[in-house]
Design an enzyme around this catalytic site. Structure first.
Site, PDB file in Angstrom:
ATOM      1  N   GLN A 100      85.733-105.385 -70.774  1.00  0.00           N
ATOM      2  CA  GLN A 100      85.770-105.575 -69.326  1.00  0.00           C
ATOM      3  C   GLN A 100      87.215-105.500 -68.823  1.00  0.00           C
ATOM      4  O   GLN A 100      87.453-105.602 -67.637  1.00  0.00           O
ATOM      5  CB  GLN A 100      85.179-106.957 -68.978  1.00  0.00           C
ATOM      6  CG  GLN A 100      83.715-107.100 -69.369  1.00  0.00           C
ATOM      7  CD  GLN A 100      83.285-108.567 -69.406  1.00  0.00           C
ATOM      8  OE1 GLN A 100      83.507-109.293 -70.374  1.00  0.00           O
ATOM      9  NE2 GLN A 100      82.668-108.998 -68.335  1.00  0.00           N
ATOM     10  N   HIS A 118      85.128-101.391 -66.749  1.00  0.00           N
ATOM     11  CA  HIS A 118      85.752-101.463 -65.422  1.00  0.00           C
ATOM     12  C   HIS A 118      86.885-100.461 -65.251  1.00  0.00           C
ATOM     13  O   HIS A 118      87.684-100.582 -64.324  1.00  0.00           O
ATOM     14  CB  HIS A 118      86.242-102.896 -65.156  1.00  0.00           C
ATOM     15  CG  HIS A 118      85.130-103.901 -65.141  1.00  0.00           C
ATOM     16  ND1 HIS A 118      85.302-105.235 -65.442  1.00  0.00           N
ATOM     17  CD2 HIS A 118      83.809-103.749 -64.879  1.00  0.00           C
ATOM     18  CE1 HIS A 118      84.135-105.858 -65.365  1.00  0.00           C
ATOM     19  NE2 HIS A 118      83.212-104.980 -65.033  1.00  0.00           N
ATOM     20  N   SER A 188      83.695-115.169 -70.708  1.00  0.00           N
ATOM     21  CA  SER A 188      82.741-116.209 -70.347  1.00  0.00           C
ATOM     22  C   SER A 188      81.384-115.572 -70.054  1.00  0.00           C
ATOM     23  O   SER A 188      80.381-116.247 -69.930  1.00  0.00           O
ATOM     24  CB  SER A 188      83.234-116.986 -69.129  1.00  0.00           C
ATOM     25  OG  SER A 188      83.560-116.083 -68.096  1.00  0.00           O
TER      26      SER A 188
END
Ligand SMILES: [Zn+2]
Length: 247
Positions: A100, A118, A188
């Protein structure tokens, strides 16, 4: 008992492995986080630049913000966790790294079978002709940088609220579905769709291992959760998996 036995895994080059990484792995390289508490958002200069950046993202103002970020990240080096993932890629025949992060540190560490969900701050993309152009140098000579077609480029980074490239997303889901070992590192995993990937892998029968200093919403689903920093934990885990394969 070793970790491989504990997980019920036979480690060999044929094992299908997917790793998903997030901001936590880069934090240990000194890359500032871009959102939330303790992020560069709290630095007035960053905030001022960020507020002037915006759609269609191919403006001088957007690139002033990105150059500020690129300048910071250019001084950061991959850490032992990035290098461990690059080594794993060389060992396993069927390996995919999904990140990410947009900081380019995985590529810098040598990872090639890499999906950047991303995008990357080290590339520009043309909103007219679609070309993607490598922009490894900072500072750039001109802002905004131009596409060979003459139009200004935007950063090849998925902005908040924009969709992820469906081709990239499809490849990530396909690999997750058939993974036998899925590593969740320094994320997370509350941001969808990345959060679904380990769950899809687990549904398909994968053993899932999380490396994170804190518990996450994914923790209850994991085969194993290791509390710690990726740069310390991952090289040790990789060493142990490898020795179980050789032994
Ligand atoms: Zn163009």
């Amino acid at each position: 008992m070793g970790i491989a036995e504990e997980l019920g895994l036979r480690v060999s080059p044929g094992l299908r492995v997917v790793a998903l990484t997030g901001a936590g792995i880069s934090l240990e390289s000194g890359v500032p986080i871009f959102r939330g508490k303790g992020s560069m958002w709290e630095i007035p200069e960053a905030r001022r630049l960020a507020e002037r950046a915006g759609p269609p993202w191919n403006t001088r103002e957007t690139w002033e913000y990105y150059e500020w970020r690129r300048g910071l990240v250019s001084r950061c080096k991959p850490n032992r966790a990035h290098y461990a993932l690059a080594e794993m890629e060389r060992y396993f025949e069927d390996f995919l790294l999904i990140t990410q992060n947009v900081d380019g540190l995985h590529a810098k560490a040598g990872s090639r079978r890499l999906l950047e969900l991303h995008g990357s701050m080290w590339r520009g993309r043309c909103i007219e002709c679609g070309r993607v152009i490598d922009l490894p140098e900072t500072p750039l000579k001109a802002l905004p940088p131009l596409c060979p077609c003459g139009r200004p480029l935007r950063p090849d980074v998925v902005q908040f609220g924009e969709p992820i490239d469906p081709v990239v997303l499809d490849a990530a889901f396909k690999a997750s579905k058939k993974a036998e070992l899925f590593l969740v590192i320094g994320t997370s995993a509350v941001v969808h769709p990345a959060a679904q990937m380990p769950l899809i892998a687990i549904e398909g029968g994968a053993r899932a291992v999380e490396i994170n200093p804190n518990a996450t919403p994914l923790t209850p689903f994991m085969s194993l959760s290791i509390r710690g920093r990726a740069a310390e934990v991952l090289p040790r885990l990789w060493e142990e998996l490898l020795s179980s394969a050789l032994g």
